[in-house]
Design a protein around this motif. Structure first.
Motif, PDB file in Angstrom:
ATOM      1  N   LYS A  24       2.770   2.272   6.450  1.00  9.60           N
ATOM      2  CA  LYS A  24       3.969   2.522   5.651  1.00  9.60           C
ATOM      3  C   LYS A  24       4.647   3.819   6.090  1.00  9.60           C
ATOM      4  N   ASP A  25       3.877   4.872   6.276  1.00  9.71           N
ATOM      5  CA  ASP A  25       4.438   6.149   6.712  1.00  9.71           C
ATOM      6  C   ASP A  25       5.100   6.030   8.085  1.00  9.71           C
ATOM      7  N   GLY A  26       4.497   5.215   8.945  1.00 11.44           N
ATOM      8  CA  GLY A  26       5.007   5.080  10.301  1.00 11.44           C
ATOM      9  C   GLY A  26       6.203   4.168  10.442  1.00 11.44           C
ATOM     10  N   HIS A  27       6.465   3.338   9.427  1.00  8.67           N
ATOM     11  CA  HIS A  27       7.502   2.327   9.598  1.00  8.67           C
ATOM     12  C   HIS A  27       8.543   2.270   8.491  1.00  8.67           C
ATOM     13  N   PHE A  28       8.129   2.055   7.263  1.00 15.44           N
ATOM     14  CA  PHE A  28       9.081   1.807   6.184  1.00 15.44           C
ATOM     15  C   PHE A  28       8.701   2.584   4.929  1.00 15.44           C
ATOM     16  N   PRO A  29       9.223   3.803   4.778  1.00 12.74           N
ATOM     17  CA  PRO A  29       8.876   4.582   3.590  1.00 12.74           C
ATOM     18  C   PRO A  29       9.519   4.064   2.299  1.00 12.74           C
ATOM     19  N   GLN A  30      10.427   3.092   2.395  1.00 11.51           N
ATOM     20  CA  GLN A  30      11.076   2.607   1.179  1.00 11.51           C
ATOM     21  C   GLN A  30      10.085   1.873   0.271  1.00 11.51           C
ATOM     22  N   PRO A  31      10.238   2.005  -1.027  1.00  7.92           N
ATOM     23  CA  PRO A  31       9.321   1.370  -1.981  1.00  7.92           C
ATOM     24  C   PRO A  31       9.296  -0.157  -1.844  1.00  7.92           C
ATOM     25  N   GLY A  32       8.120  -0.706  -2.036  1.00  5.60           N
ATOM     26  CA  GLY A  32       7.971  -2.159  -2.086  1.00  5.60           C
ATOM     27  C   GLY A  32       7.822  -2.858  -0.757  1.00  5.60           C
ATOM     28  N   LEU A  33       7.915  -2.139   0.346  1.00  5.19           N
ATOM     29  CA  LEU A  33       7.821  -2.766   1.663  1.00  5.19           C
ATOM     30  C   LEU A  33       6.549  -2.300   2.349  1.00  5.19           C
ATOM     31  N   ASN A  34       5.543  -3.168   2.373  1.00  7.60           N
ATOM     32  CA  ASN A  34       4.255  -2.860   2.992  1.00  7.60           C
ATOM     33  C   ASN A  34       3.950  -3.925   4.031  1.00  7.60           C
ATOM     34  N   LEU A  35       3.934  -3.533   5.310  1.00 10.16           N
ATOM     35  CA  LEU A  35       3.673  -4.489   6.374  1.00 10.16           C
ATOM     36  C   LEU A  35       2.185  -4.775   6.525  1.00 10.16           C
ATOM     37  N   ARG A  36       1.343  -3.903   6.000  1.00 12.01           N
ATOM     38  CA  ARG A  36      -0.109  -4.136   5.944  1.00 12.01           C
ATOM     39  C   ARG A  36      -0.509  -3.973   4.494  1.00 12.01           C
ATOM     40  N   LYS A  37      -1.353  -4.883   4.032  1.00  3.73           N
ATOM     41  CA  LYS A  37      -1.829  -4.838   2.650  1.00  3.73           C
ATOM     42  C   LYS A  37      -3.335  -4.952   2.641  1.00  3.73           C
ATOM     43  N   VAL A  38      -3.952  -4.300   1.689  1.00  2.00           N
ATOM     44  CA  VAL A  38      -5.394  -4.416   1.504  1.00  2.00           C
ATOM     45  C   VAL A  38      -5.611  -5.256   0.251  1.00  2.00           C
ATOM     46  N   ARG A  39      -6.227  -6.398   0.441  1.00  2.00           N
ATOM     47  CA  ARG A  39      -6.498  -7.310  -0.665  1.00  2.00           C
ATOM     48  C   ARG A  39      -7.934  -7.120  -1.139  1.00  2.00           C
ATOM     49  N   GLU A  40      -8.122  -7.190  -2.455  1.00  2.00           N
ATOM     50  CA  GLU A  40      -9.462  -7.077  -3.037  1.00  2.00           C
ATOM     51  C   GLU A  40      -9.871  -8.434  -3.584  1.00  2.00           C
TER      52      GLU A  40
END
Length: 168
Positions: A24-40
């Protein structure tokens, strides 16, 4: 074709989300946009034994997920403008040509991993490109380099299988 891919060792992943934050820091700091997600994924319960003690069989594990750059990508098949394309010359990465994208979201609906997302500001779809800028210089994607537990790796699928096994 030689195919790039990610390897995730769920036995090492603690769910810290450092990979997600680095992406997120490297690509899209805007809220709600996560190109990688950690699922539990979790389950189990607490139960009382005959002796009156409480025992549990609770479990939780985590999976770090992004675009899998599929062998036969659904997003490519449904894109009406052909903005999504698989690039054999780039290790089989599935990339979006943002100049062709109309932001319709068909790719997001077709993707079983929910990888493509709408960049609200640009009104275009976006997704993980495996940090193409970094791998073209011999580096690894930022998520892999940031992983504190070394649960993530990236490379050619045949090399990852030789290193980690087939997972079967």
């Amino acid at each position: 074709m030689t195919q790039y891919g990610f390897f995730v060792d769920v036995s090492k992943c603690t769910g810290c989300k450092t990979c997600m934050v680095a992406c997120k820091d490297g690509h899209f700091p805007q809220p709600g946009l996560n190109l990688r997600k950690v699922r539990e994924f979790s389950g189990g319960t607490w139960r009382k034994t005959k002796e009156g003690a409480w025992k549990q069989d609770v479990f939780a594990y985590y999976v770090s997920m992004s675009c899998n750059h599929c062998d036969d990508p659904a997003c490519v098949k449904v894109c009406p403008t052909k903005a999504h394309a698989k690039h054999p010359e780039l290790g089989g990465l599935v990339l979006i040509d943002r100049s062709k994208c109309i932001g319709c979201g068909a790719c997001a609906m077709a993707c079983p991993y929910h990888a493509p997302q709408l960049d609200q500001k640009a009104r275009k779809m976006t997704k993980c490109d495996a940090c193409l800028d970094r791998i073209s210089k011999g580096g690894k994607p930022v998520c892999v380099e940031a992983c504190t537990q070394r649960a993530l790796d990236f490379g050619y699928v045949d090399e990852l299988r030789a290193k980690y096994g087939n997972g079967a």
